[in-house]
Design an enzyme around this catalytic site. Structure first.
Site, PDB file in Angstrom:
ATOM      1  N   VAL A  57       0.822  -1.234   0.000  1.00  0.00           N
ATOM      2  CA  VAL A  57       0.000   0.000   0.000  1.00  0.00           C
ATOM      3  C   VAL A  57       0.846   1.271   0.000  1.00  0.00           C
ATOM      4  CG1 VAL A  57      -2.075  -1.008   1.081  1.00  0.00           C
ATOM      5  CG2 VAL A  57      -0.300   0.031   2.532  1.00  0.00           C
ATOM      6  N   TYR A 149       2.905   6.352  15.920  1.00  0.00           N
ATOM      7  CA  TYR A 149       1.865   5.343  15.648  1.00  0.00           C
ATOM      8  C   TYR A 149       0.491   5.939  15.996  1.00  0.00           C
ATOM      9  CZ  TYR A 149      -1.008   1.191  15.718  1.00  0.00           C
ATOM     10  OH  TYR A 149      -2.016   0.296  15.472  1.00  0.00           O
ATOM     11  N   GLY A 180      -8.362  -2.629  20.478  1.00  0.00           N
ATOM     12  CA  GLY A 180      -7.290  -2.568  21.481  1.00  0.00           C
ATOM     13  C   GLY A 180      -6.301  -3.678  21.206  1.00  0.00           C
ATOM     14  N   VAL A 182      -4.969  -6.855  20.221  1.00  0.00           N
ATOM     15  CA  VAL A 182      -5.362  -8.034  19.447  1.00  0.00           C
ATOM     16  C   VAL A 182      -4.105  -8.874  19.226  1.00  0.00           C
ATOM     17  CG1 VAL A 182      -6.512  -8.881  17.361  1.00  0.00           C
ATOM     18  CG2 VAL A 182      -6.984  -6.551  18.179  1.00  0.00           C
TER      19      VAL A 182
END
Ligand code: 8X3
Length: 248
Positions: A57, A149, A180, A182
């Protein structure tokens, strides 16, 4: 033709789980990612029509070429899941690696924009669609050592709002999903392959799994036509805020 969904970052984690969940609903899939072997494996696991698009991407020319290569039938994308993205590094601002910053801004923000810019005009031409953007709880609250981030995910939140403002009139729904903790490859990527450090992130509590987020996304895309789920924030039961986790 059935509904068609394009999922970025489909080779692992939330993207892969979402593709599997959509396949269960009979949705045809455009599986996008960088790792062909993983996408071919995923393709074997699903029972719906699918195509693979290989691109990063962050590379605008590849994004444009890949999406342009779809034949007309596949260009009629009903659902776009902007899932590709990663965290790179977790360090105090003064020690941040500028390459990590570039990676996060290029992937999480610019990559999402590049893909969306190609898909949205087709959706408008088709009379509507649904965009699901994967943000994070990091987009809701900034935490120490995560300035860039968190900034990238706050950008996703702003882009979701902006898309909704500009695209609702075209019959396009926009859903912003903020997960949150994962347990996926997320922390391994953030810590550059340090598996032990990554394991610590999910130790001592029951974290979310990619399938939990895929369930939520599926709920949003299966909602009746007149319903838009604009925002969903999803925590593990033991997590109260990005950096507040109750461990046993
Ligand atoms: C992933 C969740 O809390 O590590 O986006 O930022 S967190």
């Amino acid at each position: 033709m059935k509904k068609i969904a394009l999922v970025t970052g489909a080779s692992s984690g939330i993207g892969r789980a979402t593709a599997l969940a959509f396949a269960q609903k009979g949705i045809a899939l455009i599986l996008c990612g960088r790792r062909e072997d993983r996408l071919l494996e995923l393709q074997k696991e699903i029972d719906v029509e699918s195509v693979i698009l290989l691109f990063d991407v962050r590379d605008r020319d590849s994004v444009n070429a890949a999406i342009a290569s779809l034949d007309d039938q596949w260009k009629k994308i009903d659902i776009l899941v902007n899932n590709a993205g990663n965290a790179h590094g977790l360090s105090s601002f003064d020690k941040g690696e500028v390459d990590d910053w570039d990676n996060m801004i290029d992937g999480n923000v610019k990559g999402l924009l590049y893909v969306s810019r190609q898909v949205v005009p087709e959706m408008i031409a088709n009379g509507g669609g649904h965009i699901v953007n994967l943000s994070s709880v990091a987009g809701k609250q900034t935490y120490e050592n995560g300035a860039v981030y968190c900034a990238s995910k706050k950008s996703v939140e702003a882009i979701s709002e902006g898309m909704r403002l500009d695209l609702t009139k075209h019959g396009i729904k926009v859903t912003n999903i903020a997960p949150g903790a994962v347990e996926t490859e997320f922390s391994e990527v953030r810590f550059k392959g340090d598996k032990d450090r990554a394991k610590q992130v999910y130790a001592g509590f029951d974290p979310l799994h990619a399938a939990d987020i895929a369930d939520a996304i599926t709920y949003c895309i299966m909602a009746p036509d007149h319903v838009t789920i604009a925002d969903m924030t999803i925590y593990a039961k033991a997590q109260a805020a990005p950096t507040v986790i109750y461990r046993k």
